[in-house]
Design an enzyme around this catalytic site. Structure first.
Site, PDB file in Angstrom:
ATOM      1  N   LYS A   1       3.017  -2.595 -17.727  1.00 41.27           N
ATOM      2  CA  LYS A   1       3.808  -3.479 -16.851  1.00 41.27           C
ATOM      3  C   LYS A   1       5.284  -3.096 -16.904  1.00 41.27           C
ATOM      4  O   LYS A   1       5.955  -3.029 -15.886  1.00 41.27           O
ATOM      5  CB  LYS A   1       3.675  -4.956 -17.262  1.00 41.27           C
TER       6      LYS A   1
ATOM      7  N   LYS B   1      -0.129  -0.208  -4.413  1.00 41.02           N
ATOM      8  CA  LYS B   1      -1.078  -1.155  -5.000  1.00 41.02           C
ATOM      9  C   LYS B   1      -2.507  -0.673  -4.870  1.00 41.02           C
ATOM     10  O   LYS B   1      -3.320  -0.866  -5.761  1.00 41.02           O
ATOM     11  CB  LYS B   1      -0.924  -2.502  -4.292  1.00 41.02           C
TER      12      LYS B   1
ATOM     13  N   ARG C   1       0.800  -1.215   0.000  1.00 40.28           N
ATOM     14  CA  ARG C   1       0.000   0.000   0.000  1.00 40.28           C
ATOM     15  C   ARG C   1       0.839   1.274   0.000  1.00 40.28           C
ATOM     16  O   ARG C   1       0.301   2.382  -0.114  1.00 40.28           O
ATOM     17  CB  ARG C   1      -0.913   0.020   1.236  1.00 40.28           C
TER      18      ARG C   1
ATOM     19  N   GLU D   1      -1.451  -2.871 -21.776  1.00 41.14           N
ATOM     20  CA  GLU D   1      -1.133  -3.495 -20.494  1.00 41.14           C
ATOM     21  C   GLU D   1       0.339  -3.941 -20.449  1.00 41.14           C
ATOM     22  O   GLU D   1       1.016  -3.780 -19.426  1.00 41.14           O
ATOM     23  CB  GLU D   1      -2.086  -4.684 -20.257  1.00 41.14           C
TER      24      GLU D   1
ATOM     25  N   GLY E   1      -5.193   8.426   3.949  1.00 42.66           N
ATOM     26  CA  GLY E   1      -6.193   9.243   3.254  1.00 42.66           C
ATOM     27  C   GLY E   1      -5.715  10.672   3.112  1.00 42.66           C
ATOM     28  O   GLY E   1      -4.533  10.959   3.306  1.00 42.66           O
TER      29      GLY E   1
HETATM   30  C1  G6P Z   1      -2.769   0.992  -8.792  1.00 42.75           C
HETATM   31  C2  G6P Z   1      -2.066  -0.335  -8.932  1.00 42.75           C
HETATM   32  C3  G6P Z   1      -2.440  -0.972 -10.260  1.00 42.75           C
HETATM   33  C4  G6P Z   1      -3.946  -1.103 -10.389  1.00 42.75           C
HETATM   34  C5  G6P Z   1      -4.641   0.236 -10.176  1.00 42.75           C
HETATM   35  C6  G6P Z   1      -6.135   0.070 -10.036  1.00 42.75           C
HETATM   36  O1  G6P Z   1      -2.258   1.896  -9.714  1.00 42.75           O
HETATM   37  O2  G6P Z   1      -0.663  -0.164  -8.838  1.00 42.75           O
HETATM   38  O3  G6P Z   1      -1.848  -2.250 -10.352  1.00 42.75           O
HETATM   39  O4  G6P Z   1      -4.270  -1.597 -11.649  1.00 42.75           O
HETATM   40  O5  G6P Z   1      -4.181   0.848  -8.963  1.00 42.75           O
HETATM   41  O6  G6P Z   1      -6.405  -0.646  -8.866  1.00 42.75           O
HETATM   42  P1  G6P Z   1      -7.663  -1.546  -8.594  1.00 42.75           P
HETATM   43  O7  G6P Z   1      -7.387  -2.146  -7.247  1.00 42.75           O
HETATM   44  O8  G6P Z   1      -8.841  -0.633  -8.582  1.00 42.75           O
HETATM   45  O9  G6P Z   1      -7.737  -2.560  -9.660  1.00 42.75           O
END
Ligand code: G6P
Length: 612
Positions: free
Chosen positions: A489, A607, A27, A485, A101
């Protein structure tokens, strides 16, 4: 963003908090801190850097305590530094607080407090909120709980906060709006976390705290209240998550483990839902809304990041199979754009974490305007799942690597099943095509396993191309979002500039970049667009670019045209993205590793993006 952990009970709190923070590092991980209440009073240890760095730095200190809170940060207000790290201590010294937050009106509150003589030691909005709470407690001569309630009524923004009070040593006060908070319940002890991972080995009984709720957590008591001071009976749920699911299991990185889990996760996602022999798809969370989807004038997919790419693939699939107009929206744009939402529109929110702030608010807004909201979510019990009317979990298990992999293929599996079901009911696909696609879908786990088995050469390709400065990823049709995608990556974990583009559109700009040092990654599996893609490959070759292509097994033409290939098995174009993305995940992974980066925790990323 930011991970929070808390513990109160008879055990040593520090090891529980540190282990919990390591599990929540996905996180955010730019600084770490803990506050412990022990014989020395309320002690705070915090530091810029990852959890392990704090751990090393405080060896030998008095860390004995049976109550404590911990934080792993993803900076919003104020650069990553020791002083901006959480926990923060109130000016009076009695309170310590961690926060996940953003307090949007913190400047105004800071001004009010500064006028009263408060001096701030950090640049954070968190310290402002904490002192605001302290000021209310002082002025109103009230309990901390009351002061928190009054303060939160003045606050705009999102938060989960945990507070320790020197005068109430075994109690943690917690509150939530817009960011996740789970409380683990066990005999004589309580655990708090941004998700359930910090408490897994201690309890399977959890309470998901809702927005505008406040918790008073003591070892043997959990009191939940709303901001109006009314008691709420905690709804205790049973966790369906095992410890093994959040450990690396012999892999060097979570990302690699998660890539290799895909045959199983796609299988888990299809299991119990898809029966190719019987010709049925059963999705209980969608069942009630099938009529609305069948009659929908429009489906709007809202998502961010990788989940948005899954939405783009689904756009092609839904339009083809269901003949419904589909729009795919970045949640962050959609929520602020005053979008036209008509009665009969169906919103599909796609999210791995189920906590992405923009996606959550986008669906809350759309819900108020009367749209049906379906969630395609991985984390069970998450905010997006709970806000949606219905939907389907992706059942991919915990995804810990920051760059999403197995969640993407599971999202595609769920979205394809929904499209097939609706297309079949609507009569927009023939019985024969429906049956064929059910079979194709059922074979995906096996074909994903085949793809991984034949991926040995990708590590060498990573070595060969790791020093390139830019990459171009191209695809058409269902494989265009896969190209996006693949590029995402690579950017995320290798810090290389990579651009995804529709292969034909490439002529309107990116072709200017082509020279002999530019690797152009084609997603060129055999499908309706294949010949066109081959022409695009020729155009790159003619300009001396390096062609690296994901191709279908046995496709000699593409192989001859390419400098290097990555192979996937033959599959119908509708389901092919679940396979063609796999080599691209591996290519990015191996390049990231070859460049020596921490692929599970890439710089600046988090994440779960719980701030807008
Ligand atoms: C962040 C993560 C991504 C993810 C995106 C959306 O940027 O690093 O890997 O695709 O958020 O997150 P979610 O949990 O809504 O799929």
């Amino acid at each position: 963003m930011c991970g929070i952990v808390g513990y109160t009970g008879p055990r040593e709190a520090y090891p529980i908090i540190i282990k919990g923070l390591k599990r929540l590092e996905y996180r955010g991980y730019d600084s770490t801190g803990v506050a412990l209440h022990n014989s020395d009073g309320l002690k705070i240890f915090k530091k810029k850097g990852k959890v392990a760095e704090l751990e090393d730095a405080i060896i030998g200190k008095n860390l004995h305590a049976t109550v404590g809170i911990g934080h792993t940060r993803w900076a919003t207000h104020g650069e990553p530094s020791d002083r901006n790290a959480h926990p923060h201590r109130s000016a009076g010294g009695k309170l310590a607080m961690i926060h996940n937050g953003i307090i949007e009106n913190y400047i105004q509150l800071k001004q009010e407090l500064t006028n009263k003589g408060y001096i701030f030691t950090s640049e954070t909005d968190t310290e402002v909120l904490l002192n605001f709470i302290e000021e209310i407690r002082k002025n109103n001569q009230c309990y901390l709980e009351e002061a928190v309630r009054v303060a939160l009524k003045r606050v705009t923004g999102a938060y989960v906060i945990l507070i320790l009070d020197e005068d109430n040593p075994d109690t943690i006060i917690a509150a939530r709006k817009g960011s996740p908070l789970v409380i683990g319940v066990a005999k004589g002890e309580h655990f708090l976390g941004s998700d359930a991972s910090p408490m897994l080995e201690y309890t399977k009984e959890v309470v998901y705290v809702n927005d505008y709720e406040l918790a008073i957590v003591k070892p043997d008591q959990l009191i939940l209240k709303n901001l109006g001071n009314e008691k709420i009976t905690p709804y205790v749920q049973k966790l369906d998550l095992e410890l093994a699911a959040i450990e690396k299991g012999g892999y060097d990185h979570f990302m690699l483990k998660e890539i290799f889990e895909q045959p199983q996760t796609i299988y888990d996602c299809l299991r119990g839902r898809l029966d190719a022999e019987a010709g049925t798809i059963t999705m209980s969370g969608i069942q009630q809304y099938t009529e609305q989807i069948v009659n929908a004038n429009r489906i709007i997919m809202v998502a961010c990041g990788t989940s948005w790419h899954a939405g783009l693939v689904a756009e092609y699939i839904f339009e083809e199979l269901c003949r419904i107009n589909v729009e795919v929206e970045y949640a962050s744009e959609f929520r602020y754009r005053n979008p036209v939402i008509n009665k009969g529109d169906v919103i599909i929110a796609i999210s791995q974490s189920g906590e992405t702030a923009d996606t959550l608010v986008a669906i809350e807004n759309a819900k108020q305007k009367g749209a049906i909201i379906l969630g395609v979510v991985n984390v069970v019990g998450s905010s997006i799942a709970r806000t949606s009317h219905g939907g389907a979990y992706t059942h991919a298990g915990p995804e810990i690597g920051v760059a999403s992999t197995k969640a993407f293929t599971a999202q595609l599996a769920v979205l394809t099943m929904i499209a097939l079901k609706i297309g079949y009911i609507k009569g927009t696909i023939s019985e024969e095509r429906y049956r064929h696609l059910l079979n194709e879908l059922q074979q995906i786990p096996e074909k994903a396993a085949w793809t991984l088995k034949h991926s040995g050469k990708i590590k060498e390709l990573a070595e060969k191309y790791k020093d390139a400065r830019d990459f171009l990823y191209l695809g058409r049709g269902y494989n265009f979002p896969v190209a996006l995608e693949g590029a995402l990556k690579l950017k995320e974990i290798s810090y290389l500039h990579a651009e995804g583009y529709p292969a034909a559109e490439m002529k309107h700009g990116p072709i200017a970049l082509v020279e002999k040092t530019l690797p152009v990654v084609f997603v060129a599996t055999r499908d309706a667009w294949h010949e066109k893609v081959i022409s695009n490959m020729q155009e790159i070759k003619a300009r001396k670019g390096k062609v690296v292509a994901v191709i279908t097994e046995g496709d000699k033409t593409s192989e001859q045209l390419s400098d290097d290939v990555m192979i996937v098995p033959e599959a119908d174009e509708i389901v092919a993205p679940m396979l063609s993305v796999v080599p691209l995940q591996l290519l990015a992974y191996y390049i990231g590793v070859a460049k020596g980066y921490d692929v599970d925790k890439p710089r600046n990323l988090a994440k779960s993006v719980t701030v807008e």
